[in-house]
Design a protein around this motif. Structure first.
Motif: not given
Length: 402
Positions: A277-286
Motif C-alpha cells: 500500500x503506502x508503506x515500504x519494507x526493505x529486506x536484506x537477503x542473507x
C-alpha cells in the motif's frame, strides 16, 4: 652415453662384483652409495641454479619503458555504420604526467574489430593492447543483428581478460564518449564498479566475457547481457537483454531481472524492497537456495521450483513492533514470498513468449531427465511448459530497534 649414465653403470657393475659377505667390501659399497647420493644432490643443485638464472633472464625482458610505450583502452563500443562497416569508439588513459589531457578519445571504423584496430594503430602514440579492457558495449541494433561476427576476435585473443564485462545500450553506444562521469575519467573502471554494485544489490547477474561464451556454447541455456542507460553525467544499469543464441530478442526490467538472479544463482546477498500500500519494507537477503525439478504430466512438460529465502528486516516504515509479534513476522514473510512469486511468474511469461531460456531449464532437464529433453523440440516444449513456484521466506534478524 652421458656422464651420469656412465657413473650409474660403473656403480652397478661394482655392486655386482662385490659380495655382501665381506665386511671390507660392505664398507666399499657404503662409501660408493654415499658418493652416489652426493653426486645426485650436486646434479639437482646445478639444475635448480640453472633454472633460476633462466627465469631471472625472462623476468628482465619486460621493462618500464615498454609499459610506457603501450596504450591500454579500457572500453570499446560497437555501432552500426553504412556500407557493411561498424563504428567503434574508445577512451585510452594517458599515462604521462605532463600530458595536457588525462584521456584520449578515438572513433574508428571497419568491417570487423580486428581490421579497425589495425587501422587505429597508426593514430595512437604507442602500441595498443587490450590487456586492461574492462567492458565492451554494443548498441541494441548490433545485438539484434547478432554478436557472433564480433565475438571471434575476443575468443581468440589471449590478451583480452576473461572477466571483461559485456553491456548493451538502446541508442548509439558511441555516445558514452561524451559522458563525463564525476568520479573519474576512466569510464571503463567506473562501469566495472557500477556493475559490481548492481550485482551486490541483486539488480543484475554478473556477466563477463567467459560467462557469455559459456552460455552461448552450452546446450540448454541462452545468454543474457546487462542493459545500460546513458545520462548527461552518469550511467544506470536498467535490467538485462535476453538472447536467443547470439541475437537479442527482448528485455527484462529490474524486478524481472531480480527474479532471474534468484533462480540462476545460489547463496546470494542483497536488498529487496517491497511496497505494501503506502508503506515500504526493505529486506536484506542473507541466503537463497533453489531446487528445480522437471516432470512430464498430461502430455506437457512441468517445472516445480522451490525457492528458500533467509532474510533480515532492514526497514519497516509502518514502525510496527516485531520482536514480540510472531504474527507480524509471519505476515512480513508471506508478503516477501508473494511479491517474489509474482515477479517470478511475470519473468516466465516474458521468457516463454520470447522462447528464450536464460535460467538453463533445458540444461537441468537434460541432466536430470534426459528422456524429456529433445533438442529439436526444446524451444516449443519450454514455451508451453507449466511452471509451479513455491517460496519459503524466513526472517532471521529484526534489527536493534525492534
Amino acid at each position: 652415453m652421458s656422464k651420469k649414465s656412465k657413473w650409474a653403470n660403473t656403480l652397478f657393475r661394482l655392486r655386482l662384483s662385490l659380495s655382501l659377505s665381506n665386511p671390507f667390501k660392505n664398507n666399499i659399497l657404503n662409501k660408493l652409495s654415499t658418493v652416489s647420493k652426493r653426486y645426485s644432490f650436486l646434479t639437482n643443485k646445478i639444475k635448480i641454479i640453472t633454472l633460476f638464472l633462466i627465469l631471472l633472464s625472462i623476468a628482465g625482458c619486460w621493462d618500464v619503458s615498454e609499459i610506457d610505450r603501450t596504450r591500454f583502452p579500457t572500453y570499446i563500443t560497437f555501432d552500426q555504420k553504412a556500407d557493411d562497416a561498424y563504428l567503434f569508439s574508445t577512451k585510452i588513459p594517458v599515462l604521462k604526467e605532463e600530458a595536457p589531457e588525462e584521456v584520449s578519445n578515438f572513433k574508428f571504423s571497419g568491417p570487423s574489430l580486428h581490421t579497425a584496430f589495425k587501422d587505429l594503430q597508426p593514430r595512437v602514440m604507442g602500441k595498443l593492447s587490450l590487456a586492461m579492457l574492462r567492458i565492451v558495449i554494443f548498441s541494441e541494433a548490433v545485438a539484434q543483428e547478432g554478436l557472433k561476427p564480433h565475438l571471434d576476435f575476443f575468443l581468440r585473443d589471449p590478451i583480452v581478460p576473461g572477466n571483461t564485462l559485456f553491456a548493451i545500450t538502446p541508442g548509439r553506444a558511441e555516445e558514452i564518449i561524451d559522458i563525463e562521469v564525476a568520479p573519474t575519467h576512466n569510464v571503463g573502471e567506473y562501469l566495472e564498479l557500477l556493475f559490481y554494485g548492481a550485482v551486490d544489490d541483486l539488480i543484475l547477474p554478473e556477466i563477463t566475457l567467459n560467462d557469455f561464451f559459456i552460455s552461448l556454447l552450452t546446450t540448454g541455456i541462452d545468454p543474457i547481457i546487462p542493459l545500460l542507460k546513458y545520462g548527461e553525467d552518469d550511467i544506470e544499469v536498467k535490467g538485462v537483454a535476453i538472447f536467443k543464441g547470439d541475437q537479442m530478442v527482448g528485455k527484462l526490467r529490474e524486478k524481472e531481472t531480480r527474479a532471474l538472479v534468484l533462480l540462476k544463482e545460489k547463496n546470494l546477498k542483497g536488498e529487496v524492497e517491497i511496497k505494501i500500500e503506502d508503506e515500504i519494507v526493505n529486506y536484506y537477503i542473507q541466503n537463497n537456495r533453489v531446487k528445480i525439478e522437471p516432470d512430464f504430466k498430461d502430455g506437457k512438460l512441468k517445472f516445480e521450483i522451490e525457492l528458500t529465502i533467509d532474510a533480515d528486516v532492514d526497514e519497516d516504515t509502518t514502525f510496527r513492533r516485531l520482536i514480540d509479534s510472531p504474527l507480524t513476522i509471519e505476515e512480513l514473510e508471506q508478503q516477501l514470498s508473494s511479491n517474489l512469486k509474482r515477479e517470478i511468474y511475470l519473468l516466465f511469461d516474458i521468457l516463454q513468449e520470447l522462447k528464450s531460456d536464460p535460467i538453463g531449464l533445458g540444461q537441468i532437464t537434460r541432466a536430470k531427465h534426459f528422456e524429456l529433453y529433445d533438442p529439436d523440440d526444446w524451444i516449443q516444449d519450454f514455451s508451453r511448459a507449466k511452471i509451479e513456484v513455491n517460496i519459503n521466506s524466513r526472517i532471521r534478524r529484526l534489527g536493534i530497534a525492534t
